[in-house]
Enzyme design. Structure first.
Site: not given
Ligand SMILES: [Zn+2]
Length: 270
Positions: A150, A171, A176, A178, A185, A234, A236
């Protein structure tokens, strides 16, 4: 202006996929940050590259026994290990380099995707349900991302566009979702509208918007709620919050995790 528009197109988690994805939609930038080195990241995943093979995802190591401090919603939104940890521009992951327990994603995916064991089990269930209903399963094209990766992505954007603009796109490290191993995603296995807002209008995107909650997921950055979540729509990006929270949000008509948790909005880094 043109550059700005192109960058805004790939908001939130997009930078994840954009720089290292093979088919960046409209990004003239794909170059700067060196592509894919993921050294420090996914130890578990790299140990077992073959998704279906060796370990059984659902039976991963005894997970995350974390402290459970109360929150306004009665769930632990603070502990990094919590399945309900709330990470956004105002709430960093603590520690910022937290390393979750990971397993390889066992459904269709790009290659090295990894998530928390609970997330993989729920993804498999959700994909099977979607396949049964619309004839298309779920394909994961981005998932866990470590702190180092990241940092590399974010710094690449800062170097290219400056911090203000980078913050609209990527981010900051530690912020983030993630990094939690709880977000993915996705697209349908048909592949339509990968990493594109038009995904929301596809059969897969519509099915996910309607049914994700049944499997413990939420569409984390809903349309028009950037002022609360900090990110543009978003369709996704789905986040596992567990069936109880997802069901409660659905039944109460609450669109964002921030509103459910009662933390207030996180439009920016404050
Ligand atoms: Zn994402």
């Amino acid at each position: 202006m043109v550059v700005l528009a192109a960058v805004l197109l790939v908001s939130g988690c997009a930078p994840v996929a954009t720089p290292d994805a093979s088919s960046p939609p409209a990004s003239p930038t794909a170059s700067s940050a060196s592509p894919t080195p993921t050294p420090t990241a996914t130890p578990t995943a790299s140990a077992t590259p073959e998704p279906a093979a060796t370990t059984e995802p659902a039976a991963a190591p005894a997970p995350t026994a974390a402290p459970q401090p109360p929150s306004t919603a009665g769930v632990d939104i603070d502990s990094a290990a919590s399945l309900q940890v709330l990470v956004n521009k105002r709430r960093p992951l603590v520690p910022a380099d937290y390393q979750p327990v990971l397993v390889p994603v066992s459904i269709a995916q790009d290659g090295d995707e990894a998530v928390r064991p609970e997330v993989d089990a729920a993804l498999a269930q959700m994909s099977a349900a979607m396949q049964a209903e619309i004839g298309e399963g779920i394909h994961v094209f981005s998932s866990y991302r470590g702190y180092a990766r990241q940092t590399q992505l974010y710094n690449g954007y800062v170097a290219q566009y400056g911090q203000a603009q980078a913050d609209t796109t990527s981010a900051r490290p530690g912020h983030s979702e993630h990094q939690t191993g709880l977000s993915v995603d996705v697209m349908g296995t048909g592949g339509a509208c990968r990493l594109d807002v038009c995904f929301g209008g596809t059969a897969a995107g519509r099915w996910i918007a309607e049914h994700a909650w049944e499997h413990g997921f939420i569409v984390r950055y809903p349309d028009g709620l950037q002022g609360i979540t900090g990110y543009r729509f978003e369709p996704w990006h789905v986040r596992f919050v567990g069936p109880e929270v997802a069901t409660a949000m659905h039944e109460q008509g609450i669109a964002t995790f921030e509103e459910y948790a009662g933390t207030g909005s996180a439009p920016d880094y404050g």
